[in-house]
Scaffold this active site. Structure first.
Site, mmCIF file in Angstrom:
data_model
loop_
_atom_site.group_PDB
_atom_site.id
_atom_site.type_symbol
_atom_site.label_atom_id
_atom_site.label_comp_id
_atom_site.label_asym_id
_atom_site.label_seq_id
_atom_site.Cartn_x
_atom_site.Cartn_y
_atom_site.Cartn_z
ATOM 1 N N GLY A 1 0.833 -1.194 0.000
ATOM 2 C CA GLY A 1 0.000 0.000 0.000
ATOM 3 C C GLY A 1 0.868 1.244 0.000
ATOM 4 N N GLU A 2 0.335 2.321 0.530
ATOM 5 C CA GLU A 2 1.035 3.607 0.659
ATOM 6 C C GLU A 2 1.268 4.294 -0.691
ATOM 7 O OE1 GLU A 2 4.695 2.934 2.814
ATOM 8 O OE2 GLU A 2 3.656 1.992 4.502
#
Length: 346
Positions: free
Chosen positions: A312-313
């Site tokens: 993610g991120e």
């Protein structure tokens, strides 16, 4: 809800002109494969035979989810604020990737259950300290959803004013794969079991428990529902801000780099409001969350990378940026057959 004006990028005359330019570069026709497809897409987005990329940015929205109280995640809720602290110090995966590829990183508190000290470098757009538990009711109110969309759009306005024309979106929020799985199920009709994965690392027993909880949440929301009802029932604040950001980015004709499972669900949600938003989307990668492949197939999307990522991120989107850059450089740095005095050999 805020209204957006998002135009489809299709333009027969421009498409022919861009395709002709690509075909007359010093290479066999089609020999640069996906780079040629990307160049055509970006040329149509920017309405230019010489597209350019400027000031790439990754906007990372963070928020907590009420459903975490049901034990759907291997990670405890405090990981959200702890990892955001790590990101603000520059020590996370997304930090080195942004440094490597020249991205500005904008971190936004959309609804973390923590009070960040002032001057930490985080943009405070906190709606509430986490959504409500959607097992028993709506995760957010309609008013909160609309504020999220507005705040997400404002974040894109902020980077656009700095010259950005390509943006990726990332997220941090423990249990947001649960919210995403339910959006996927209700927006696509794909069986819920196929939408539910391991998240941050559940074993098979943990995935089964997660599925059973999400099955109850879906059953508690039985019947026919509109798009906004589905968004409010299961969404996260960080997810809804990403939806608003994607819609504003498309309105401004920015290239949108789409990250993994959660951000692909945000793009799906955005497309349920404004279908033309998908014209602006470049799908960075196929992640390791089990439902992501099915979701990409549903969207007829061809991801650029498949590296087993599930961080993610915005990490996978930023990783894919050099491929997009290569497509644009092809348009601007390769010579044509006529200019190079080379016989066209196809």
């Amino acid at each position: 809800m805020r209204k957006f004006t998002i135009q489809h990028t299709a333009d027969a005359g421009l498409e022919k002109a861009v395709a002709d330019k690509i075909d007359n570069l010093t290479k066999p026709k089609g020999s640069l494969g996906r780079l040629e497809e990307l160049a055509l897409q970006i040329g149509l987005i920017q309405r230019s035979l010489c597209p350019m990329l400027h000031h790439p940015c990754n906007i990372l929205f963070a928020a907590d989810h009420g459903i975490v109280e049901e034990g759907v995640s291997l990670s405890p809720k405090e990981i959200t604020w702890q990892q955001i602290g790590n990101i603000l110090r520059g020590g996370a995966g997304i930090n080195y990737l942004c440094r490597q590829h020249g991205f500005e990183l904008l971190v936004v508190d959309a609804g973390v259950d923590y009070d960040f000290p002032p001057a930490r470098g985080i943009l405070d757009m906190k709606i509430r300290k986490g959504t409500r538990n959607f097992l028993y009711g709506d995760a957010m109110t309609s008013e909160e959803m609309n504020r999220c969309i507005e705040y997400g759009a404002q974040c894109v306005d902020r980077i656009y004013a700095q010259g950005c024309n390509i943006v990726s979106f990332g997220e941090m929020g423990i249990a947001n794969t649960s919210a995403s799985a339910l959006w996927m199920h209700f927006f696509t009709g794909i069986p819920l079991r196929q939408c539910v994965g391991a998240g941050s690392g559940l074993d098979s027993a943990g995935v089964e428990r997660k599925y059973q909880i999400l099955r109850r949440a879906a059953d508690n929301f039985s019947g026919l529902h509109g798009v906004e009802e589905i968004l409010c029932r299961f969404g996260g604040y960080e997810m809804m801000m990403a939806v608003g950001g994607m819609l504003r980015a498309a309105e401004l004709r920015l290239v949108i780099l789409v990250d993994g499972f959660i951000m692909t669900n945000c793009l799906l949600a955005a497309s349920r409001l404004y279908p033309a938003v998908t014209d602006y989307a470049v799908f960075g990668h196929q992640g390791d969350e089990s439902g992501h492949r099915l979701l990409l197939e549903y969207l007829h999307a061809k991801p650029l990378l498949c590296l087993g990522l599930r961080l993610g991120e915005g990490s996978g989107a930023v990783c894919a940026y050099p491929i997009v850059d290569s497509a644009v450089r092809m348009m601007n740095e390769m010579d044509t057959f006529s200019n190079a005095s080379i016989t066209k050999y196809f």
